[in-house]
Design an enzyme around this catalytic site. Structure first.
Site, mmCIF file in Angstrom:
data_model
loop_
_atom_site.group_PDB
_atom_site.id
_atom_site.type_symbol
_atom_site.label_atom_id
_atom_site.label_comp_id
_atom_site.label_asym_id
_atom_site.label_seq_id
_atom_site.Cartn_x
_atom_site.Cartn_y
_atom_site.Cartn_z
ATOM 1 C CG ASN A 121 -5.505 8.190 -3.342
ATOM 2 O OD1 ASN A 121 -4.477 7.636 -3.712
ATOM 3 N ND2 ASN A 121 -5.571 8.865 -2.209
ATOM 4 C CG HIS B 183 -4.659 2.549 6.062
ATOM 5 N ND1 HIS B 183 -6.000 2.505 6.314
ATOM 6 C CD2 HIS B 183 -4.532 3.143 4.849
ATOM 7 C CE1 HIS B 183 -6.646 3.042 5.309
ATOM 8 N NE2 HIS B 183 -5.779 3.436 4.401
ATOM 9 C CG HIS C 15 -0.863 7.022 -1.346
ATOM 10 N ND1 HIS C 15 -2.128 7.135 -1.902
ATOM 11 C CD2 HIS C 15 -1.038 6.407 -0.158
ATOM 12 C CE1 HIS C 15 -3.018 6.617 -1.064
ATOM 13 N NE2 HIS C 15 -2.383 6.171 -0.002
ATOM 14 C CG LEU C 16 4.163 4.708 -6.218
ATOM 15 C CD1 LEU C 16 4.497 3.717 -7.333
ATOM 16 C CD2 LEU C 16 5.366 4.898 -5.313
ATOM 17 N NE ARG C 17 0.381 11.623 -3.081
ATOM 18 C CZ ARG C 17 -0.590 11.322 -2.234
ATOM 19 N NH1 ARG C 17 -1.642 10.641 -2.628
ATOM 20 N NH2 ARG C 17 -0.531 11.712 -0.978
ATOM 21 C CG HIS D 290 -0.084 15.356 1.218
ATOM 22 N ND1 HIS D 290 -1.101 15.564 0.307
ATOM 23 C CD2 HIS D 290 -0.418 14.230 1.886
ATOM 24 C CE1 HIS D 290 -2.016 14.602 0.437
ATOM 25 N NE2 HIS D 290 -1.619 13.779 1.382
ATOM 26 C CE LYS E 88 -7.796 1.865 -0.104
ATOM 27 N NZ LYS E 88 -6.721 2.834 -0.003
ATOM 28 C CB ALA F 90 -4.953 12.858 5.625
ATOM 29 C CG HIS G 219 -1.840 1.148 1.324
ATOM 30 N ND1 HIS G 219 -3.159 0.997 1.717
ATOM 31 C CD2 HIS G 219 -1.694 2.470 1.069
ATOM 32 C CE1 HIS G 219 -3.762 2.157 1.705
ATOM 33 N NE2 HIS G 219 -2.888 3.080 1.315
ATOM 34 C CG ASP H 34 -1.566 5.043 3.870
ATOM 35 O OD1 ASP H 34 -1.701 5.301 2.657
ATOM 36 O OD2 ASP H 34 -2.314 5.501 4.747
ATOM 37 C CG HIS I 13 -9.708 4.295 3.703
ATOM 38 N ND1 HIS I 13 -8.610 5.119 3.561
ATOM 39 C CD2 HIS I 13 -10.341 4.731 4.821
ATOM 40 C CE1 HIS I 13 -8.595 6.010 4.541
ATOM 41 N NE2 HIS I 13 -9.650 5.811 5.311
HETATM 42 O O1 DOR Z 1 -3.476 9.697 5.196
HETATM 43 C C1 DOR Z 1 -3.851 9.322 4.107
HETATM 44 N N1 DOR Z 1 -3.304 9.821 2.976
HETATM 45 N N2 DOR Z 1 -4.838 8.412 4.034
HETATM 46 C C2 DOR Z 1 -5.400 8.084 2.859
HETATM 47 O O2 DOR Z 1 -6.313 7.298 2.858
HETATM 48 C C3 DOR Z 1 -4.956 8.731 1.612
HETATM 49 C C4 DOR Z 1 -3.586 9.245 1.715
HETATM 50 C C5 DOR Z 1 -3.219 10.185 0.593
HETATM 51 O O3 DOR Z 1 -3.497 9.859 -0.550
HETATM 52 O O4 DOR Z 1 -2.633 11.235 0.856
HETATM 53 ZN ZN ZN Z 2 -3.316 5.075 1.480
#
Ligand code: DOR
Ligand code: ZN
Length: 353
Positions: free
Chosen positions: A44, A181, A16-18, A260, A105, A271, A14, A256, A142
């Site tokens: 996402n 998570h 996030h690579l954006r 950002h 997901k 988040a 899990h 996870d 989630h």
């Molecule tokens: O903290 C989080 N950040 N929880 C998520 O479910 C998404 C993730 C994000 O994409 O930044």
């Molecule tokens: Zn996540």
């Protein structure tokens, strides 16, 4: 330098690579890709990964970045699509059978970053779960309540287990489900209980290392703000306990890691905890604190392979050595993104063998 542990074929289930367009993918991907044999990138993104064609294109985008860093072919990618009530099951099955899609997901509508198109009620999803169950397509959940439900965010996971997860598990006993998570005692106990043989969970480093005091006491640390939010100490301890005593192999590495930019964090407190640059050290630290280093290999790789019936291809096999070193300071920021342990000293360091 003293070797603490060797880990083979780490899989981040899990992350996030954006995207290249939002500039974060080239910054964060190498941190993860360098040490893992496989990674499951979350859908996402902006725009979201809805269809098998989107998943195919997203894989190509990741591969482009891997190629740039000379990592192409050294790490497997498990593409997952963003499930909505509009998901086209024919496309999903075709994508799955073609190898373009690994899993789906599910986000609760509005509960986290880029989840406005997520799911608000699970009943409308039942026809989709039915097809997924039939074809063996895994579901990652989630597990929090959608934003339109009036629930305290510290209780959201607990309610969603009752209202969303358990009905899915009861109605689709052969569906492979990963609760993502986990942050609560209730989740840890449900997953370890064995009541649902097809249920596993990913656990982040921050939820193994910290409780909510770490984020809230002595000034708010927004770099530890993520969804689901850090909970009370008793929950962290229950998760540790479950991971420590995991005989069934149901707890999986899923960082996870969610980058950002610092400027965005400052502005909106988005988040996400960015753990990718130190994720191996973070898990080793947690397992050392728990006194169960011997359980780490299963958690980091073997449990994933067993649950999903996956074998790491030879070209992607890697051994990571973690050593005890002179304390080094984790940078305050990597490329504009504040990492886990920022500014702290660590006496562990991971390297490829
Ligand atoms: O903290 C989080 N950040 N929880 C998520 O479910 C998404 C993730 C994000 O994409 O930044
Ligand atoms: Zn996540």
């Amino acid at each position: 330098m003293k070797e603490v542990i060797k880990l083979t074929n780490i899989i981040d289930a899990h992350v996030h690579l954006r995207t290249i367009a939002d500039k974060r993918m080239p910054l964060c991907t190498p941190h993860t890709a360098k040490f893992v044999s496989g990674m499951l990138p979350m859908p996402n993104t902006n725009p979201h990964i809805y269809t098998s064609e989107d998943a195919r294109k997203y894989r190509q985008e990741i591969e482009l970045v891997l190629k740039h860093f000379e990592l192409l072919g050294t790490v497997d990618i498990f593409p997952t699509i963003y499930l909505t009530p509009q998901t086209n099951v024919n496309d999903l099955v075709a994508g799955y059978l073609a190898g373009d899609v690994f899993s789906c997901k599910q986000y609760p509508r509005g509960a986290t970053t880029n989840s406005a198109e997520g799911v608000s009620g699970i009943k409308e999803m039942f026809p989709i779960y039915q097809v997924m169950e039939k074809y063996g397509i895994p579901l990652h959940v989630h597990c929090e309540m959608p934003m339109d439900v009036d629930v305290d965010i510290f209780d959201s996971e607990k309610f969603a287990i009752q209202e969303m997860l358990i009905p899915i598990l009861d109605n689709f006993p052969n569906l492979k489900v990963s609760m993502e998570h986990i942050t609560t005692k209730k989740a840890a106990e449900l997953v370890s209980s064995g009541r649902y043989p097809n249920l596993v969970a990913t656990v982040t480093p921050q939820h193994l290392l910290y409780d909510r005091n770490k984020m809230l006491r002595g000034g708010l640390d927004s770099n530890l703000y993520c969804m689901p939010i850090l909970k009370r100490k008793e929950h962290m301890e229950a998760i540790r306990n479950a991971v420590k005593n995991d005989e069934r192999g149901v707890f999986l590495c899923g960082t996870d890691s969610a980058p950002h930019f610092k400027t965005d964090k400052n502005e909106c407190g988005c988040a996400g905890v960015y753990s990718a640059p130190v994720f191996v050290e973070a898990y080793v630290k947690a397992f050392m604190e728990m006194n169960v280093l011997e359980k780490l290999q299963a958690f980091m790789s073997d449990n994933f392979c067993k649950f999903y019936g996956y074998t790491v291809p030879e070209a992607m096999q890697k051994t990571v050595v973690v050593e005890q070193v002179e304390p080094w300071k984790v940078p305050d920021v990597y490329d504009g993104i504040v990492p886990l342990f920022h500014g702290e000293e660590l006496n562990l360091k991971a390297r490829l063998q």
